[in-house]
Scaffold this motif. Structure first.
Motif, short mmCIF file in Angstrom:
data_model
loop_
_atom_site.label_atom_id
_atom_site.label_comp_id
_atom_site.label_asym_id
_atom_site.label_seq_id
_atom_site.Cartn_x
_atom_site.Cartn_y
_atom_site.Cartn_z
N ASP A 50 -8.61 0.94 5.96
CA ASP A 50 -7.30 1.60 6.06
C ASP A 50 -7.29 2.57 7.25
O ASP A 50 -8.03 3.56 7.24
N HIS A 74 -2.59 4.71 -3.02
CA HIS A 74 -3.65 5.51 -2.40
C HIS A 74 -3.28 6.97 -2.59
O HIS A 74 -2.40 7.48 -1.89
N ASP A 120 1.03 5.21 0.08
CA ASP A 120 0.29 6.44 0.39
C ASP A 120 0.99 7.64 -0.22
O ASP A 120 2.14 7.94 0.13
N MET A 171 -3.78 10.57 -2.03
CA MET A 171 -4.43 11.59 -1.19
C MET A 171 -3.96 12.94 -1.71
O MET A 171 -3.25 13.69 -1.03
N HIS A 225 0.85 -1.19 0.00
CA HIS A 225 0.00 0.00 0.00
C HIS A 225 0.89 1.24 0.00
O HIS A 225 1.70 1.44 0.91
ZN ZN Z 1 -3.63 4.61 2.84
#
Ligand code: ZN
Ligand code: DX5
Length: 216
Positions: A174, A67, A36, A69, A34
């Motif tokens: 998450d 992911h 970020d 953001m 994963h």
């Molecule tokens: Zn995340």
């Protein structure tokens, strides 16, 4: 062995020995890594630049689940696809054309995902379910690892578990996840778990093996 898929959050790894951590996660059988990505604007933190992606890719062939953001992610999804992302998740609030971005991610051959913040309702994003393959339920406010799981997200997880069967997307949680929460949420129908600090606090391999051996 159960059917749980574990997505170690690279944000929580030891960045002084990132290559070593990534190799150990490969040996321990992590399903996804994963990644970020944070822009210091949509969330109040910066994270995982492209050099980190290259280091991870050079030391492992575990698929990357990215992911994003970041605001207006459409500008950058191609680059993260080229860096090796197999799942690319965006936040609908951060994208003025999120349906178009999800379609673009699918055209690139990756699985399009949406992340649902603790303060965002399922109702407000439900039109996107037919065109996404992955739904990431944020169980903390995004931006930092090591936060506490927000109990009020459980009702939303149960609702999304039913919807995941109807629409066929994979459901992932998450934020603040540890072994005890896996034991609690897996029977509700959650299969995918992002785990950061709880994994890297000790020996990630040991935690992975413990979760794999849980019977549901
Ligand atoms: Zn995340
Ligand atoms: C939070 C990130 C998470 C985080 C998870 O904004 O999306 O992926 O790294 O870390 P833990 O498991 O420590 O909450």
């Amino acid at each position: 062995m159960n059917n749980i898929k574990i997505h170690p959050s690279i944000l929580g790894a030891n960045h002084g020995d990132l290559a070593g951590d990534v190799r150990r996660l490969g040996l321990a059988g992590a399903d996804y890594l994963h990644m970020d990505v944070m822009d210091g604007d949509f969330v109040p933190n910066f994270g995982l630049g492209t050099e980190i992606f290259k280091c991870v890719r050079a030391n492992s062939d575990i698929p990357m689940d990215t992911h994003l953001m970041i605001r207006e992610p459409a500008r950058h999804v191609r680059y993260f696809r080229e860096l090796g992302s197999e799942i690319i998740t965006i936040h609908p609030e951060a994208d003025r054309q999120c349906a178009a971005t999800l379609a673009m991610i699918r055209e690139m051959g990756a699985i399009p995902g949406i992340a649902i913040n603790p303060g965002t309702s399922v109702e407000s994003v439900k039109e996107l379910f037919p065109i996404c393959g992955h739904v990431l339920v944020m169980t903390v406010n995004p931006g930092f690892g090591g936060q506490k799981f927000l109990e009020y997200t459980v009702g939303k997880i149960q609702l999304l578990s039913r919807l995941s069967k109807e629409y066929g997307f994979s459901l992932c949680v998450d934020g603040g996840i540890d072994t005890e929460l896996v034991k609690r949420l897996a029977p509700m129908g959650v299969i995918n778990f992002v785990i950061g600090s709880a994994l890297f606090r000790g020996d990630p391999g040991e935690v992975l093996r413990e979760i794999r051996s849980l019977a549901f």
